[in-house]
Motif scaffolding. Sequence first.
Motif, short mmCIF file in Angstrom:
data_model
loop_
_atom_site.label_atom_id
_atom_site.label_comp_id
_atom_site.label_asym_id
_atom_site.label_seq_id
_atom_site.Cartn_x
_atom_site.Cartn_y
_atom_site.Cartn_z
N GLN A 1 0.83 -1.21 0.00
CA GLN A 1 0.00 0.00 0.00
C GLN A 1 0.87 1.26 0.00
OE1 GLN A 1 -2.77 -0.22 3.27
NE2 GLN A 1 -4.08 -1.74 2.26
N SER A 2 1.95 1.24 0.79
CA SER A 2 2.85 2.40 0.83
C SER A 2 3.49 2.66 -0.52
CB SER A 2 3.93 2.19 1.90
OG SER A 2 3.37 2.11 3.18
N ILE A 3 3.90 1.58 -1.19
CA ILE A 3 4.50 1.72 -2.52
C ILE A 3 3.49 2.31 -3.49
CG2 ILE A 3 5.41 0.45 -4.50
CD1 ILE A 3 7.44 0.61 -2.35
N LEU A 4 2.25 1.81 -3.44
CA LEU A 4 1.22 2.32 -4.34
C LEU A 4 0.92 3.78 -4.05
CD1 LEU A 4 -0.62 1.41 -6.65
CD2 LEU A 4 -2.37 0.86 -4.96
N SER B 1 13.30 4.97 -9.24
CA SER B 1 12.69 6.13 -8.59
C SER B 1 11.82 5.71 -7.42
CB SER B 1 11.86 6.94 -9.60
OG SER B 1 10.83 6.15 -10.14
N ILE B 2 11.06 4.62 -7.57
CA ILE B 2 10.22 4.13 -6.48
C ILE B 2 11.09 3.61 -5.33
CG2 ILE B 2 8.46 2.45 -5.83
CD1 ILE B 2 7.46 4.70 -7.62
N ALA B 3 12.19 2.95 -5.68
CA ALA B 3 13.10 2.43 -4.65
C ALA B 3 13.69 3.57 -3.83
CB ALA B 3 14.22 1.62 -5.30
N ALA C 1 15.49 -1.67 -1.44
CA ALA C 1 16.43 -2.21 -2.42
C ALA C 1 15.71 -2.40 -3.75
CB ALA C 1 16.98 -3.55 -1.93
N ILE C 2 16.49 -2.36 -4.83
CA ILE C 2 15.92 -2.52 -6.16
C ILE C 2 15.19 -3.87 -6.28
CG2 ILE C 2 16.45 -2.77 -8.62
CD1 ILE C 2 16.69 0.07 -7.69
N SER C 3 15.79 -4.92 -5.73
CA SER C 3 15.19 -6.25 -5.84
C SER C 3 13.84 -6.31 -5.12
CB SER C 3 16.13 -7.31 -5.26
OG SER C 3 16.45 -7.01 -3.90
N ALA C 4 13.77 -5.72 -3.92
CA ALA C 4 12.51 -5.72 -3.17
C ALA C 4 11.45 -4.89 -3.88
CB ALA C 4 12.74 -5.19 -1.75
N THR C 5 11.88 -3.75 -4.43
CA THR C 5 10.94 -2.88 -5.16
C THR C 5 10.41 -3.58 -6.40
OG1 THR C 5 12.21 -0.96 -4.40
CG2 THR C 5 10.65 -0.60 -6.19
N THR C 6 11.29 -4.27 -7.11
CA THR C 6 10.88 -5.00 -8.31
C THR C 6 9.82 -6.04 -7.99
OG1 THR C 6 13.09 -4.71 -9.26
CG2 THR C 6 11.70 -6.41 -10.23
N GLU C 7 10.02 -6.75 -6.89
CA GLU C 7 9.06 -7.79 -6.49
C GLU C 7 7.70 -7.18 -6.15
OE1 GLU C 7 8.53 -11.28 -3.06
OE2 GLU C 7 10.43 -10.18 -3.27
#
Length: 676
Positions: free
Chosen positions: A344-347, A362-364, A370-376
């Motif tokens: 929800q926070s990412i959205l 940019s979202i990361a 981390a990029i990997s966590a953001t990608t997931e």
Amino acid sequence: MIRETNQFPTLFKKYRLRAEFATFSELGMALAEKGLIYENSIFSHWQKGDRSPNRPTIIKLIEIFVERQSINTLGEANGFLESVGEGYLTEKEREKIQFSASGNVPFQVPSQIDNFTGREVLIKRITKEIDLGNILLIHGAAGVGKSALAIKLGHLLKDRYKDGVLWYKIEKDNIMDIFLSIARIFGEDISSINDKQVRATVVRSILTSKNVLLFLDSAELSNDIHLLVPNSQFCTMIITSQKNSLKTPIRYIDIRLEAFTDKEILFLFKEVLKDKYPRNNQESILKIAKTFGNLPLALHILARQLLHSKVPLAQLSKALHQETNKNLYSAIAMSYKKLDNKMQSILLSISIFKGKDFSIKSIAYINGLAISATTEILQNLTDFSLIEHSTKGKYRIHPAIRDFVRDKLDYPRSSYLVLIATIIFIFFTIWWIYLQLFVDKPNIMYQIFATTYCMMAIYGGIYGIHTSFKWGGLKTLLGKATFMFSMGLFMQVFGQVAYAYYAIFKHIVVPYPSVGDLGFFGTIPFYTYGVFLLAKSSGIKLGIQSFRKKIIALIIPGLVLILYYLSFFQNYQYDFSNPIKMFFDIAQPLGNAVYVSAAIITFIFSRTVLDGIMQSKAFLLLVALIIQSIADYIFLYKSSTYYSGNYMDFIYLISYFVMTLALLHLKSLQVKIKNI
């Protein structure tokens, strides 16, 4: 020996413009991400022909230009390399570079929508009847699938247009940027033309001779669409809009897009659910679809929810029955509720891009992940049909979903909250002016004013913490930064309340130092850490990679410290018999110097990273911190003339008000974000 040609400056400028690098700084950032740091002046020398890059650098340039579809063929890459006397790409170098299969033809259409279904008859008709020079207006309600249909058409028709397929998302204020982008794609630089009509005329003249398919998505957001319509026999335009008419004298084909038919609904659910499709429960699916007006976007979200959240169809139907307002937004809300807090926070953070494409990086940065966590997480949001894949590895969010998410950030209430803050400030300002003009000193009214104007800080602190939790609280960089600034305001409140205790209850002159000074001094670590977190969430780590910026980052604190030394310590009398007083005398201004320096650096460098997402916020915070430091300076070194309710208190009131505005600005996120 291979000889260097004089073509490099021309080719460098051509490919840079095609890649849509508006400034040398943007190109420098792209090279920095590849591990190469250059001053902007070097790029200027390259373009003038005074200097040329070495082979490793030009290989990186080729990689960047290929990624941005500026260089599209092996021949172009070899020609660029040969222009600096470096021959051709080796076999090993060629293996690392993925050239576009479509040659040098630009193709900007977003990736095809997963599980796109329906519209077969309409698609067959359009692809069969569309001709060069046609203008198509696809219009309909929000969520009816206008953009999805346009994306499908872009992929189906791309081979018919030898000069490329262009796609632009229309916004209220980006028409000039679209003109600039189109011109750059075809090797023209019109950045010096600031008149909208003149720039439009140049672009129309460029398009007149080009065999391109131009998409303009969400045209209802601008009244200047007609400026982009060329009277050309070669350029075809497809425009999507919620409005059913265009402001242009040129004839266009009107296509009204309706909601899905029952057949299309069932086929969509079958495509999404596959083996989980309830063949014996089709009536329930159609009943659910009908409650949402058979809108494709709502149905995509519901079907994905059934697939990924493992919600039984009967349970979903029951939940929908309890909803009072069954519309597109309620479908989005149901899917939103199924997300965990981090998703929800990412959205929420995605909504600040106002519908423009955004990158994983940019979202990361914004969320401190981390990029990997953001990608997931972004993939999970894609699975729920809350975001979509776009071009060049970026993502996009549907305007209806974006508006829903921005409502979650209380965006409509933000102006209301600012109004309340302004009223509080005006009230205390009028009160203070009245005291200075009409009330003799000493008077209890002065003490009441000095005790109560901290209501401004309390208001800002409360809504700052509320904003912090909207951004994920202490789990995200922006959430933590907002929380720290709020705690800084509360430390100021603690100091004021402690001072009021001495004056009102003990009836003595406030001693210095006292318990209240612990509160005022306690503001410093919170503000300093808050600025650090804001800088980190703004991507400042990237922003100071160049040597020049590192020098600036060192000079600014030095200059601020020199200024503070001249202002505070040049004639300071050190009294070692009172070490506590001396500590506060020295530590307070030094602490102020630290957070003011950090705020200045954040403000300067936030302009060039993440396309300035944080600069407007950093500016308000910088102003608030400077006013706060001025108030602290006056209080520390003019304390002998202080009385409750004098001008020093009014300066503190101003600093609280500006800090409150800064925190509410973080809440409303009124920023203009370009493609990141």
